[in-house]
Design a protein around this motif. Structure first.
Motif, PDB file in Angstrom:
ATOM      1  N   ILE A  61       0.837  -1.205   0.000  1.00 52.72           N
ATOM      2  CA  ILE A  61       0.000   0.000   0.000  1.00 52.72           C
ATOM      3  C   ILE A  61       0.871   1.255   0.000  1.00 52.72           C
ATOM      4  O   ILE A  61       0.583   2.235  -0.692  1.00 52.72           O
ATOM      5  CB  ILE A  61      -0.949  -0.004   1.212  1.00 52.72           C
ATOM      6  N   GLU A  62       1.956   1.207   0.768  1.00 52.71           N
ATOM      7  CA  GLU A  62       2.875   2.346   0.842  1.00 52.71           C
ATOM      8  C   GLU A  62       3.463   2.661  -0.530  1.00 52.71           C
ATOM      9  O   GLU A  62       3.549   3.830  -0.946  1.00 52.71           O
ATOM     10  CB  GLU A  62       3.989   2.019   1.837  1.00 52.71           C
ATOM     11  N   LYS A  63       3.832   1.631  -1.272  1.00 50.63           N
ATOM     12  CA  LYS A  63       4.398   1.836  -2.604  1.00 50.63           C
ATOM     13  C   LYS A  63       3.328   2.326  -3.584  1.00 50.63           C
ATOM     14  O   LYS A  63       3.598   3.170  -4.449  1.00 50.63           O
ATOM     15  CB  LYS A  63       5.024   0.534  -3.107  1.00 50.63           C
ATOM     16  N   ILE A  64       2.119   1.821  -3.443  1.00 49.90           N
ATOM     17  CA  ILE A  64       1.014   2.259  -4.306  1.00 49.90           C
ATOM     18  C   ILE A  64       0.743   3.748  -4.105  1.00 49.90           C
ATOM     19  O   ILE A  64       0.538   4.494  -5.061  1.00 49.90           O
ATOM     20  CB  ILE A  64      -0.261   1.430  -4.022  1.00 49.90           C
ATOM     21  N   ILE A  65       0.734   4.199  -2.856  1.00 49.15           N
ATOM     22  CA  ILE A  65       0.512   5.623  -2.565  1.00 49.15           C
ATOM     23  C   ILE A  65       1.605   6.469  -3.214  1.00 49.15           C
ATOM     24  O   ILE A  65       1.344   7.548  -3.765  1.00 49.15           O
ATOM     25  CB  ILE A  65       0.464   5.870  -1.048  1.00 49.15           C
ATOM     26  N   GLU A  66       2.826   5.959  -3.173  1.00 51.07           N
ATOM     27  CA  GLU A  66       3.946   6.684  -3.777  1.00 51.07           C
ATOM     28  C   GLU A  66       3.767   6.817  -5.288  1.00 51.07           C
ATOM     29  O   GLU A  66       3.981   7.900  -5.859  1.00 51.07           O
ATOM     30  CB  GLU A  66       5.251   5.944  -3.466  1.00 51.07           C
ATOM     31  N   LEU A  67       3.344   5.727  -5.946  1.00 49.28           N
ATOM     32  CA  LEU A  67       3.203   5.742  -7.400  1.00 49.28           C
ATOM     33  C   LEU A  67       1.911   6.415  -7.865  1.00 49.28           C
ATOM     34  O   LEU A  67       1.860   6.971  -8.960  1.00 49.28           O
ATOM     35  CB  LEU A  67       3.252   4.308  -7.938  1.00 49.28           C
ATOM     36  N   GLN A  68       0.878   6.337  -7.033  1.00 52.44           N
ATOM     37  CA  GLN A  68      -0.429   6.885  -7.423  1.00 52.44           C
ATOM     38  C   GLN A  68      -0.784   8.119  -6.591  1.00 52.44           C
ATOM     39  O   GLN A  68      -1.953   8.364  -6.296  1.00 52.44           O
ATOM     40  CB  GLN A  68      -1.521   5.815  -7.255  1.00 52.44           C
ATOM     41  N   TYR A  69       0.221   8.913  -6.248  1.00 49.63           N
ATOM     42  CA  TYR A  69      -0.008  10.086  -5.392  1.00 49.63           C
ATOM     43  C   TYR A  69      -1.039  11.031  -6.004  1.00 49.63           C
ATOM     44  O   TYR A  69      -1.927  11.533  -5.312  1.00 49.63           O
ATOM     45  CB  TYR A  69       1.309  10.819  -5.154  1.00 49.63           C
ATOM     46  N   ASP A  70      -0.948  11.258  -7.318  1.00 46.67           N
ATOM     47  CA  ASP A  70      -1.889  12.175  -7.981  1.00 46.67           C
ATOM     48  C   ASP A  70      -3.322  11.670  -7.902  1.00 46.67           C
ATOM     49  O   ASP A  70      -4.267  12.465  -7.817  1.00 46.67           O
ATOM     50  CB  ASP A  70      -1.494  12.373  -9.448  1.00 46.67           C
ATOM     51  N   TYR A  71      -3.488  10.350  -7.934  1.00 48.64           N
ATOM     52  CA  TYR A  71      -4.835   9.783  -7.811  1.00 48.64           C
ATOM     53  C   TYR A  71      -5.441  10.120  -6.448  1.00 48.64           C
ATOM     54  O   TYR A  71      -6.599  10.558  -6.359  1.00 48.64           O
ATOM     55  CB  TYR A  71      -4.793   8.262  -7.997  1.00 48.64           C
ATOM     56  N   PHE A  72      -4.674   9.935  -5.376  1.00 40.84           N
ATOM     57  CA  PHE A  72      -5.188  10.227  -4.043  1.00 40.84           C
ATOM     58  C   PHE A  72      -5.408  11.725  -3.842  1.00 40.84           C
ATOM     59  O   PHE A  72      -6.261  12.130  -3.048  1.00 40.84           O
ATOM     60  CB  PHE A  72      -4.220   9.697  -2.971  1.00 40.84           C
ATOM     61  N   GLU A  73      -4.668  12.536  -4.582  1.00 37.93           N
ATOM     62  CA  GLU A  73      -4.807  13.979  -4.458  1.00 37.93           C
ATOM     63  C   GLU A  73      -5.986  14.521  -5.267  1.00 37.93           C
ATOM     64  O   GLU A  73      -6.786  15.306  -4.757  1.00 37.93           O
ATOM     65  CB  GLU A  73      -3.519  14.667  -4.926  1.00 37.93           C
ATOM     66  N   PHE A  74      -6.097  14.091  -6.529  1.00 36.62           N
ATOM     67  CA  PHE A  74      -7.005  14.761  -7.458  1.00 36.62           C
ATOM     68  C   PHE A  74      -8.145  13.897  -7.999  1.00 36.62           C
ATOM     69  O   PHE A  74      -9.095  14.421  -8.553  1.00 36.62           O
ATOM     70  CB  PHE A  74      -6.200  15.326  -8.641  1.00 36.62           C
ATOM     71  N   GLY A  75      -8.063  12.571  -7.890  1.00 35.64           N
ATOM     72  CA  GLY A  75      -9.187  11.761  -8.333  1.00 35.64           C
ATOM     73  C   GLY A  75      -8.824  10.724  -9.390  1.00 35.64           C
ATOM     74  O   GLY A  75      -7.662  10.591  -9.803  1.00 35.64           O
ATOM     75  N   LYS A  76      -9.840   9.997  -9.832  1.00 34.13           N
ATOM     76  CA  LYS A  76      -9.653   8.832 -10.694  1.00 34.13           C
ATOM     77  C   LYS A  76      -9.042   9.161 -12.044  1.00 34.13           C
ATOM     78  O   LYS A  76      -8.333   8.345 -12.633  1.00 34.13           O
ATOM     79  CB  LYS A  76     -11.008   8.142 -10.899  1.00 34.13           C
ATOM     80  N   GLU A  77      -9.319  10.353 -12.556  1.00 33.58           N
ATOM     81  CA  GLU A  77      -8.782  10.696 -13.872  1.00 33.58           C
ATOM     82  C   GLU A  77      -7.257  10.812 -13.855  1.00 33.58           C
ATOM     83  O   GLU A  77      -6.619  10.857 -14.907  1.00 33.58           O
ATOM     84  CB  GLU A  77      -9.394  12.000 -14.391  1.00 33.58           C
ATOM     85  N   TYR A  78      -6.661  10.859 -12.666  1.00 37.83           N
ATOM     86  CA  TYR A  78      -5.204  10.944 -12.550  1.00 37.83           C
ATOM     87  C   TYR A  78      -4.575   9.593 -12.213  1.00 37.83           C
ATOM     88  O   TYR A  78      -3.400   9.522 -11.868  1.00 37.83           O
ATOM     89  CB  TYR A  78      -4.815  11.971 -11.485  1.00 37.83           C
ATOM     90  N   LEU A  79      -5.361   8.537 -12.323  1.00 40.72           N
ATOM     91  CA  LEU A  79      -4.852   7.194 -12.074  1.00 40.72           C
ATOM     92  C   LEU A  79      -3.867   6.815 -13.176  1.00 40.72           C
ATOM     93  O   LEU A  79      -4.188   6.861 -14.356  1.00 40.72           O
ATOM     94  CB  LEU A  79      -6.016   6.203 -12.030  1.00 40.72           C
ATOM     95  N   LYS A  80      -2.677   6.413 -12.786  1.00 42.64           N
ATOM     96  CA  LYS A  80      -1.622   6.098 -13.750  1.00 42.64           C
ATOM     97  C   LYS A  80      -1.553   4.589 -13.989  1.00 42.64           C
ATOM     98  O   LYS A  80      -1.910   3.799 -13.121  1.00 42.64           O
ATOM     99  CB  LYS A  80      -0.271   6.594 -13.229  1.00 42.64           C
TER     100      LYS A  80
END
Length: 457
Positions: free
Chosen positions: A324-343
Motif C-alpha cells: 500500500i505504501e508503494k502504491i501511494i507513492e506511485l499513485q499520489y496524484d490519484y489520491f490527491e485529485f481523483g480517478k482521472e489521474y490514475l496512472k
C-alpha cells in the motif's frame, strides 16, 4: 529383450515448500473475512492460543508473556527477533449498525392487500397469488393452474390478478414482459394502438434501434416511432427491482485507512478486523515439567503452531502495508485529485521496487480494500494497463482512454453518430494509438451502443 536393474545417482535442484511456508502464502492471499474464519478454527483446535476482540487495552496493564523465554524451550530459535506490539486504537462505530430492516417486495404487497376494501376471501386469494410470484415480480405459473389449485373459477382468479396488477410497483403480477410493459403504459395513460403494436411485435427492433422497420410496419414517421420507443425504454422490465430480496448484503471492511495528515498520506492498518492473539501463560509451567514428556512435547508442538500463526499474521500485515505504501507513492496524484489521474501500474512494477515476486504482490492485494477520501476501494482496481502516448511521452491509463471515448460520443451529432473508426482516428491525433477493435471493446465495456444504434431521427 534384455532387462536389468541398475542404480544411478543424479543431482537436481527442487523447491520444496514446507507446511509453514504454505501457511504463510495461504494467509497472505486470504481476505480479512477468510482470515477471521481461519483464526476461529485454529482457536478451537489449539488450546495454547488466546484470542481477544474487545479488551485490547487490557494488554497494557496485564502481565505479558515473554516470547523470547518461551522459544528457548522449543527446537527452533528463529522467532526470537519477532516483535509483538500493542495498539491502542479508538473503536469506530459503523453507521450500518443503525440501518433498519429492509422491506421485501412481498411485505410491501401484503400491506396493500390489508388496505383493500374487499372480503377476507378475496384478500386470502390475493395473498396466495402474491406467494406465487417469482423473484422478478412475474406470475410465471399459468392462471388455469393456480385457479385449479385454489378450486376457484378462472374468472374469479382473473379478478384477483387484476387487483394485484393495480398494486405498486407498476407491472407487478404480469405474466410476461409484454404484459408488464403494457400495465405500466396503461397506468401512465400512454397505451395507444401504436404502443401496443410495438410492444407486441417490435421489441427486438426496439432494442436494436431499428426504427425504420417499426415506422414502415405502423405506417408512421421514423421520428414518431422513435418517440414511442423512448417512452417504452423508460419502463421497468423487472418490477421487483429495488426491493430487498432476502439476501444479506455483506459490507466490506477496509484492511487499511489512508488518511492525509500535515500534507502526507498515512497508512493506518485496521486492527479491528482480526482478534489479538496471544499464548496462554498457564501452559508455561508444563514446559518446565520434565517428568511428563508427552505433555511437554504436546505443548511444544502447539506453541510452535501458535507462534508461527502469530508471526505469519504479522508478516501478512507488514507485506500489505509495504504494498500500500508503494502504491501511494506511485499513485499520489490519484489520491490527491481523483480517478482521472490514475496512472498505469502493474504488479511487476511494484514487485521490482519492493524486491518481491509478482505472485507475492498478487496475493497481497487479493480481496483487500482500503478506505480513502474517495471512499472504500479495492486495491486491485488501482492496477490498470496503459497505452504509450507519443505526444505526452508516457503511458496513458485505460480509464483516461475510455473517458475520452465517452466524451467524443457525448459531443457527437446525434443525427450522424461517429463510427469506431473515426473515434480511433481522433484518439490517434491525441497520441492514444489504439486499434478500431480496441475502441469497440472499450465502448462496449462502457455500455455504449454502436453508431447505427445511437442514431436519433
Amino acid at each position: 529383450m534384455k532387462m536389468d536393474f541398475s542404480l544411478n545417482l543424479a543431482q537436481e535442484q527442487k523447491l520444496i515448500m514446507t507446511q509453514q511456508m504454505q501457511l504463510s502464502v495461504k494467509l497472505l492471499q486470504m481476505s480479512s473475512y477468510d482470515l477471521q474464519e481461519y483464526i476461529e478454527n485454529e482457536f478451537q483446535e489449539n488450546p495454547i492460543l488466546e484470542m481477544d476482540y474487545e479488551n485490547k487495552k487490557e494488554y497494557e496493564t496485564q502481565d505479558k508473556i515473554n516470547y523470547k523465554e518461551l522459544v528457548k524451550y522449543l527446537e527452533f530459535d528463529n522467532y526470537g527477533s519477532q516483535s509483538y506490539k500493542n495498539y491502542d486504537e479508538h473503536e469506530e462505530v459503523s453507521p450500518f449498525n443503525f440501518i433498519a430492516n429492509e422491506k421485501s417486495l412481498k411485505e410491501y404487497l401484503y400491506e396493500q392487500v390489508s388496505e383493500l376494501n374487499e372480503s377476507n376471501y378475496i384478500k386470502t386469494l390475493c395473498e396466495y397469488t402474491i406467494e406465487s410470484l417469482d423473484s422478478k415480480g412475474y406470475l410465471s405459473l399459468p392462471s388455469e393452474y393456480i385457479a385449479k389449485e385454489l378450486k376457484i373459477d378462472i374468472d374469479v382468479f382473473e379478478k384477483v390478478l387484476k387487483i394485484i396488477q393495480n398494486f405498486e410497483p407498476d407491472g407487478i403480477g404480469a405474466r410476461s414482459l409484454k404484459e408488464c410493459l403494457k400495465i405500466q403504459m396503461r397506468k401512465k395513460h400512454m397505451l395507444d394502438d401504436n404502443m401496443c403494436k410495438i410492444i407486441d411485435n417490435h421489441l427486438e427492433d426496439l432494442s436494436e434501434n431499428r426504427y425504420q422497420n417499426i415506422a414502415k410496419s405502423l405506417n408512421i414517421t421514423v421520428k414518431e416511432a422513435q418517440i414511442c420507443g423512448d417512452s417504452i425504454k423508460t419502463l421497468e422490465p423487472k418490477p421487483s427491482s429495488g426491493f430487498f430480496t432476502g439476501e444479506e448484503v455483506k459490507y466490506v471492511s477496509p484492511d487499511a485507512y489512508i488518511r492525509k495528515v500535515d500534507g502526507k498520506y498515512i497508512i493506518e492498518m485496521n486492527e479491528n478486523l482480526i482478534p489479538r492473539l496471544s499464548i496462554n501463560s498457564l501452559y508455561k509451567n508444563i514446559l518446565n515439567d520434565e517428568k511428563d514428556k508427552v505433555a511437554t512435547e504436546f505443548v511444544k508442538d502447539k506453541i510452535n503452531s501458535a507462534i508461527f500463526l502469530i508471526k505469519s499474521i504479522e508478516q501478512r500485515k507488514s507485506t500489505v502495508y509495504r504494498v500500500i505504501e508503494k502504491i501511494i507513492e506511485l499513485q499520489y496524484d490519484y489520491f490527491e485529485f481523483g480517478k482521472e489521474y490514475l496512472k498505469p501500474m502493474t504488479l511487476r512494477e511494484i514487485a521490482e521496487s519492493l524486491n518481491m515476486h509478482e505472485s507475492t504482490i498478487s496475493r497481497a492485494i487479493k480481496d483487500k480494500y482500503i478506505y480513502t477520501n474517495k471512499g472504500t476501494i479495492k486495491i486491485k482496481d488501482l492496477f490498470i494497463t496503459g497505452v504509450y502516448s507519443l505526444n505526452q511521452g508516457e503511458d496513458i491509463s485505460v480509464f483516461n482512454i475510455k473517458r475520452e471515448i465517452k466524451r467524443l460520443i457525448e459531443e457527437e451529432d446525434k443525427k450522424k453518430p461517429i463510427s469506431d473508426q473515426i473515434i480511433c482516428e481522433k484518439l490517434s491525433e491525441n497520441g492514444m494509438n489504439i486499434s478500431r477493435r480496441t475502441v469497440a471493446k472499450y465502448r462496449e465495456e462502457l455500455q455504449i451502443k454502436s453508431s447505427n444504434k445511437r442514431k436519433r431521427f
